[in-house]
Structure formats: C-alpha cells, structure tokens
Design an enzyme around this catalytic site. Sequence first.
Site, PDB file in Angstrom:
ATOM      1  N   LYS A 221       0.846  -1.191   0.000  1.00  0.00           N
ATOM      2  CA  LYS A 221       0.000   0.000   0.000  1.00  0.00           C
ATOM      3  C   LYS A 221       0.882   1.242   0.000  1.00  0.00           C
ATOM      4  O   LYS A 221       1.853   1.324   0.757  1.00  0.00           O
ATOM      5  CB  LYS A 221      -0.912  -0.004   1.228  1.00  0.00           C
ATOM      6  CG  LYS A 221      -1.948   1.110   1.220  1.00  0.00           C
ATOM      7  CD  LYS A 221      -2.952   0.947   2.346  1.00  0.00           C
ATOM      8  CE  LYS A 221      -4.007   2.046   2.296  1.00  0.00           C
ATOM      9  NZ  LYS A 221      -5.026   1.903   3.350  1.00  0.00           N
TER      10      LYS A 221
ATOM     11  N   ARG B 225     -24.810  -1.968   8.478  1.00  0.00           N
ATOM     12  CA  ARG B 225     -24.471  -3.340   8.137  1.00  0.00           C
ATOM     13  C   ARG B 225     -24.771  -4.313   9.278  1.00  0.00           C
ATOM     14  O   ARG B 225     -24.674  -5.519   9.098  1.00  0.00           O
ATOM     15  CB  ARG B 225     -22.990  -3.411   7.756  1.00  0.00           C
ATOM     16  CG  ARG B 225     -22.644  -2.602   6.506  1.00  0.00           C
ATOM     17  CD  ARG B 225     -21.169  -2.305   6.388  1.00  0.00           C
ATOM     18  NE  ARG B 225     -20.338  -3.474   6.235  1.00  0.00           N
ATOM     19  CZ  ARG B 225     -19.971  -4.019   5.069  1.00  0.00           C
ATOM     20  NH1 ARG B 225     -20.391  -3.477   3.943  1.00  0.00           N
ATOM     21  NH2 ARG B 225     -19.200  -5.075   5.029  1.00  0.00           N
TER      22      ARG B 225
ATOM     23  N   GLU C  11     -18.795  -5.585  11.334  1.00  0.00           N
ATOM     24  CA  GLU C  11     -19.720  -4.804  12.145  1.00  0.00           C
ATOM     25  C   GLU C  11     -20.734  -5.685  12.875  1.00  0.00           C
ATOM     26  O   GLU C  11     -21.080  -5.412  14.034  1.00  0.00           O
ATOM     27  CB  GLU C  11     -20.457  -3.781  11.266  1.00  0.00           C
ATOM     28  CG  GLU C  11     -19.571  -2.690  10.705  1.00  0.00           C
ATOM     29  CD  GLU C  11     -18.896  -3.076   9.388  1.00  0.00           C
ATOM     30  OE1 GLU C  11     -18.148  -2.236   8.844  1.00  0.00           O
ATOM     31  OE2 GLU C  11     -19.119  -4.210   8.912  1.00  0.00           O
TER      32      GLU C  11
END
Length: 591
Positions: free
Chosen positions: A246, A362, A334
């Site tokens: 990344k 969610r 979640e």
Amino acid sequence: MSQTTLKHINFPKDVRELQVENLPYLAKELREFIINIVATKEGHLGASLGVVELTIALHYVFNTPKDLLIWDVGHQAYGHKILTGRKDSFETNRQLNGISGFPKRSESNYDAFGVGHSSTSISAALGMAIASKLKGEDKHHIAVIGDASIASGMAFEGLNHAGVTDANLLVILNDNAIGIDPSVGALKQYLTNVKKGTERQDNIFEALNFDYSGPIDGHDLPLLISELERLKSVKGPKLLHVITTKGKGLKQAEQDQVKYHAPGKFDAKTGELPAKSAMRQPPKYQDVFGETIVELALKNERIVGITPAMPTGSSLKYMMDKIPERAFDVGIAEQHAVTLAAGMATQGLIPFCNIYSTFLQRAYDQVIHDVALQNLPVIFCLDRAGLVGEDGATHHGVFDLAYLNCIPNLVIFAPRDAIALRNIMYTVQLGIDFPIAIRYPRGRGHILDWKLPFETIEIGKGNCMKQGEDIAILSIGTMAKVVEEVTTDLNVSHYDMQFVKPLDETLLHSIFKTYKAVVTIEDGTIIGGFGSSILAFTSKNNYKKPVTTLGVKDEFIEHGTVDQLHKLQQLDADSLKRKIEELLLVLVKGS
C-alpha cells in the site's frame, strides 16, 4: 520510450495496444498522475498506489467493460478510473458535481458495481457470473478484494456459495496486510504465514473448492499478465493471491500507510505533509471520544472498547495504546462487533461499541435482535453521523436517526458539542439498564476548553438555550450551533432536545402551548427522524400549531464539502434564517 505514455491512454483498448515491455512506463506515469492530483485535491492515496500494476494488468488481459471488474473497496480504483475515460475529469474527484471517489455504475459502464462499503465484491461478481451463465454469455467476472475486506463475514458467505458453483469467477486477493489500519485476526496471520511459506495447514481457499494460485508479486507486471492469461482458461471459481505494498511508489506512503491512506494535501514532489498549525484548535469529536473513554476506563475497570477496523478513525487507538487488554479491533466485521458487545454486556462489562454511522447499517439485525430485544446496556458511539462530505452517498451518516428510531428499548442521544459528548459518556458508564446510541459528526467542534468536570445528563431531558417569542426552534445534535448563529439577532426561542428517543414530552407540551409555530432541524433524513417524531407527538396530542421540519431530503446526497452539502440541503445558517423570517411574516399576516 518517451515518458508520455499516459497522454495517449484514454480507455483500456489503448492500454491493450501497448507492448508488455512498455507497460512499466505507463505504471510509473499513472502513479505520478495519481500523486500529483491527490496532493492538491485530496482523497484516498495509498490503496490506489498499491494496485497500479494490477489495474493495468487487469485491463490489459481482460476485455473490459464486457468482462466485469469489481473493486473492493472502491478507494483502490483511482487508477481504474483514470484508464477508463475519466483521466481529464479526475481532478474533480470527490468535489461537488465532480466524479465520485468510488466506482459508481451511473458514472461509467466500466464501473460494474457501486462499492463504498467493503466485502461486497464476491457476492456481486458471483451474481453476475450466474446471470451470465443463465443468459448464455461468455464473459469473465473479476472481484479484486483487499485482505482486510476478505475477513468480513459477507466475503466468506460469497466464498462459501461460489465454491459449490461452476461460475466463471476470479477472486483476486490484494494482500497488503492493511485496510485503513493494519489488518487483524487469525486470517491475517494465516495469510502472513502463506507469504512466508510457513503455513502448515491446508489451504483455506482450496478447502472451499477454489482453484488457488499464488502468492505472486503484485508489482511484477509481466508475471501478473502471464498468470491472469493462464487463469482465463481455468474453469470454475478461482482465487489469485497477490502481494502488494500500500502506498507503493511514494516513500512516505509506504512507511506510514495509516496516515497516507487519505493524507489530505501534501507535497507531490517530496511527499511531505504540511506542518501542523501551532494555533490551538477545538478537538475532533472522535478525539473527544478517544480521550474520554481512556479517562473513564482508567477509573472504571468494567469499561471495554470495540471498533470494527477503525481504531485510528474512531480514536479508540488511544485506549488500545493505554489499556490494550480492554480495547478490541475486530476487523471489518460490524455484525460481530455488535453481538460481541452484547455478549460482554450480559457478563456485566460496559461495552462502548464505536462504529461509523454509515457502517452500523451493516449490523442492523444485530442491533435489534441481539441488543435491543434483550435490552442489553450496549453503548453505541456513532462517529461520522450526518453529512460527511467528499466520501459521498455511501458514507453519509444520515439514516441512523430514522433506522434506530423505530427500535424499542433503544435510547438515542445527539450531543450539541464536545462537552455534552463527554458528559453522556460519563453518565452511561455510571450504570444504565437499556442500550443507547450516541451519534456525533465528523470533524471538529467549536469549544476549546471542553475537559470540564463531569456532569450527569438526565435521560430524556431537553434544554432551553434561548428564550424568545412566537417561534420555537428544536434542534438535535450539533445543528444547535447553526441555530445559535441564526437566533442571535432574532426574537425566537431555541431548544436543544438532546434525545430523539425518548422525547422530552413535558418540555414539548410546554413548547406547543406557548409558541405559535415550531421548526425542527436535524442533519439526518426528514423521513423517520427527529422531525417525524415531533410530528407524531403533535398528532397524538392534537396540537394544531404549524411545524416545519428541516433535514436531509428523501434522496441520496452526493459528494462535496460539508458546508456545500448543508447549503444544498438548506441546513446552513443563511437558509435557516430565511425560513424563520418567512415563517414570521406568515404569522404576522395571520394574526
């Protein structure tokens, strides 16, 4: 080859006309293009830099847009957008009326699926693959999913189903060991062991009937192209494990991957961030939460903190640093976070479950069944409530008041400022016998000296902020600041109701008996939210006074600055003042 390759690339067909040996030049220029624009316009940086070679390879090998490509999550997709007809408009990325920061079907036929939340790509791509088979179409379906995203339950649901089909599905696992914060959990450790060659157990993806290949270097373009070409002829579900870095190509972004996920403005040449202002500023609401939970937890050993993959964004990182054994990052999960909190609450712990408002959507079933139905004292701290700005429709936290409002047992509180947030956190940890949602916005408040001695807040009690005549303005949360600006030179009253549920009915009866008209204002949807509750109260009690409800309209709100979006939704000070003055004129005429 001259360094002007990207200038001639407008669509993937142009990429496919290049020789393989010239693609690294394109990668270099594409990386520079992203860096130069994000440096001045802001946005997500590290994720897209990490997949430059993969992006080029995918469009080089596959016949997009006929072959369907899905990015999971969408902040990986800047290179994809630039190569698919949006190079000239990319500088408008995330700006009002500009292109979206995430793939969006209505924006381009190269964006096969809208993605703002994580872990949806496998299910969506499998659905497309099954549809293609039923229609007799010959096309490929590719889901590029980050390793942090694949740990989510929904990703496993997709893998579980795909493994018993013969769908033409390719899942590319972009393994960079980080989402926004470093990846966590047993799957992360498994993938680390695979990379090191030390994993001794069976391959988890092969066990799910995927044809597994890798791990391979995701920055080696010839290798990527060769492997993708091979996989085109492999039947059924397959998974390619790709290792990337990344922030690849920008030293600072590689070294500090958390900060450079979305760094704001920076120097494109050096990569350095501008020096922080020495001027003292009010704290971000997330930091008020983060500092307060540490302060409380050091005195109350039953307090625990939970976040689904957002320790830095929520500032639970403060507690993870100070009291690591009682602060939990559960990854992009979640549903698990909510039910984990419920389980802890049954055993006498005091769980502060910190989830962005948009992400709590969610876990709606878990909020209802696992928390509210059992009346468990879970404390939900909903960061990024209201309009959040440039992330746009997928990230605005405007639905929480409405979707939580209908749930029995659940108390809903919106602090008007940092002091109120601090005090409600103090109040609930003293002991409650109900669940509560505390919602607060992104960004900074307006109070510098907020660390005052704690005070308890009476549940279900509103406050009169200013006494006036004729009109009462009822605000919820930080919209109180907008009302304060407006009412300084207007002879009207202002009430900070604090609680959407339960409403302060005693105060409301007094208001409706005293004033000629009422205005409600909230930074959530008008339908089902605070204003709807006030209208229901007037109907139930047969009050005939006119009520004007201000809030977010019944539409998905696109991206722009928070100030721009508030103005468009007529939630800014100027719009509110016009509404009040118009209402005063009507009242004068009617008297």
